[in-house]
Design an enzyme around this catalytic site. Structure first.
Site, PDB file in Angstrom:
ATOM      1  CB  CYS A 116      -0.912   0.021   1.226  1.00 34.49           C
ATOM      2  SG  CYS A 116      -1.905   1.530   1.286  1.00 34.49           S
ATOM      3  CB  CYS A 119      -1.912   4.758   4.544  1.00 32.86           C
ATOM      4  SG  CYS A 119      -3.406   4.242   3.703  1.00 32.86           S
ATOM      5  CB  SER A 120      -0.480   0.646   6.377  1.00 33.53           C
ATOM      6  OG  SER A 120      -1.453   1.282   7.155  1.00 33.53           O
ATOM      7  CB  CYS A 121      -4.968  -0.393   2.403  1.00 32.12           C
ATOM      8  SG  CYS A 121      -5.555   1.321   2.485  1.00 32.12           S
TER       9      CYS A 121
END
Lengths: 215, 119
Positions: A116, A119-121
């Site tokens: 991702c 962000c950090s999906c």
């Protein structure tokens, strides 16, 4: 975990004789929690229940069961391809951040890697919360620029003829990599197969373990 | 150019949350989303903006500061959605600080321990 055990004290500067001290970040979190519960946005016990779920109940073992089923049952694999969210829900893995799941299958011709970049999906219901490296800027940047280099960092060397495809997750779309089934596992139970499926193999930074590493 | 990329910070499996505040911050965002305070798309874009701002301010962003960004995004949305003002957040934080300092070591720190608390 209790709410009030983040009690730190610093020895590097003077403070009150008997008093306690909390780090700034813990104070900010407590302030938010106080306001949200006073205003009725968060009911008592909800926060602890969420934390407990993610600390103990949700993790990459869920995804490993999905992969093992996909390896064992061609009809299930087909359902995963058609509607991964529904097929994953068949195994009871539903909920937050897994609403729109897509599976990507590794083959000798194509290896898949998930990132991702913004962000950090991450697909929480099947993998739990992401590891630190997944959230780091170096991984997020390098996965796009040099995926083969990322694999090398993780100790994986793929044949030159295997293309690497990078999938950038979003708030709406989450990917689960189905790694290639290791050789020498014909006739294995799903449970035994699942023991070969690591978290990293479902992100694509690793391969499934060889048959000799089975639990 | 590739050599200039920093190494990916890999370590062995570590606990999901390294400190209790991280778990609390995580769960508060999940709880607010479930109440419909914000959509997950809003959440992801706010978090991405906080990460970008932190990087611009010099954070090497190696993943260990992730929950700091998470908390900053949560505070921003709480303010944007007018659940609380920045001033309320600051005042409540100061109250917790006074409460901590007024709490003897080894005792649980409760906001009720704030000597200036209005009852």
């Amino acid at each position: 975990m209790t709410q009030h055990d983040d009690h730190h004290h610093h020895h590097d500067h003077a403070h009150g004789e008997a008093g306690s001290e909390l780090p700034d970040i813990a104070l900010r979190v407590r302030a938010l929690e106080t306001i949200l519960s006073e205003k009725g946005y968060v009911q008592p016990g909800v926060i602890d229940a969420i934390v407990e779920t993610y600390e103990t109940k949700i993790g990459p073992r869920n995804g490993a069961q999905v992969v093992a089923r996909a390896w064992s049952d061609p009809a299930y694999l087909e359902r995963l391809r058609q509607d991964a969210t529904a097929a994953i829900a068949e195994l009871g893995f539903v909920g937050r951040q897994g609403e729109h799941m897509v599976v990507v299958e590794n083959t000798p011709r194509q290896h898949n890697l998930v990132v991702c970049t913004l962000c950090s999906c991450y697909p929480w219901p099947v993998l739990g919360l992401p590891p630190v490296w997944y959230k780091s800027a170096p991984y997020r940047a390098k996965a796009v620029i040099d995926p083969r280099g990322v694999l090398a960092d993780f100790g994986v060397a793929l044949p030159a003829e295997t293309a690497i495809r990078v999938w950038d997750s979003t708030a709406e779309l989450r990917y689960l990599v189905i790694p290639m089934r290791p050789a020498g596992t014909d006739g294995w139970s799903e449970e035994r197969l699942a023991s070969l499926v690591t978290r990293d193999s479902m992100i694509g930074t690793s391969l499934a373990l060889p048959a000799g590493d089975a639990a | 150019m590739l050599a200039a990329l920093p190494t990916i910070p890999r370590q062995g499996d570590i606990p999901v949350f390294q400190e209790p505040w991280q778990a609390q911050a995580f769960a508060m965002a999940v709880a607010l989303h479930e109440r419909g305070v914000f959509s997950w798309t809003e959440w992801a874009s706010t978090l991405a903006a906080e990460i970008k701002a932190a990087q611009a301010a010099g954070d090497p962003d190696l993943g260990d500061s992730y929950y700091r960004h998470w908390l900053a995004a949560l505070e921003r949305l709480v303010v944007d959605k007018e659940i609380a003002s920045r001033r309320q957040l600051d005042m409540t934080k100061t109250a917790w600080d006074r409460a901590a300092r007024a709490t003897p070591h080894g005792q649980p720190i409760l906001i009720e321990n704030d000597p200036d608390r209005i009852r």
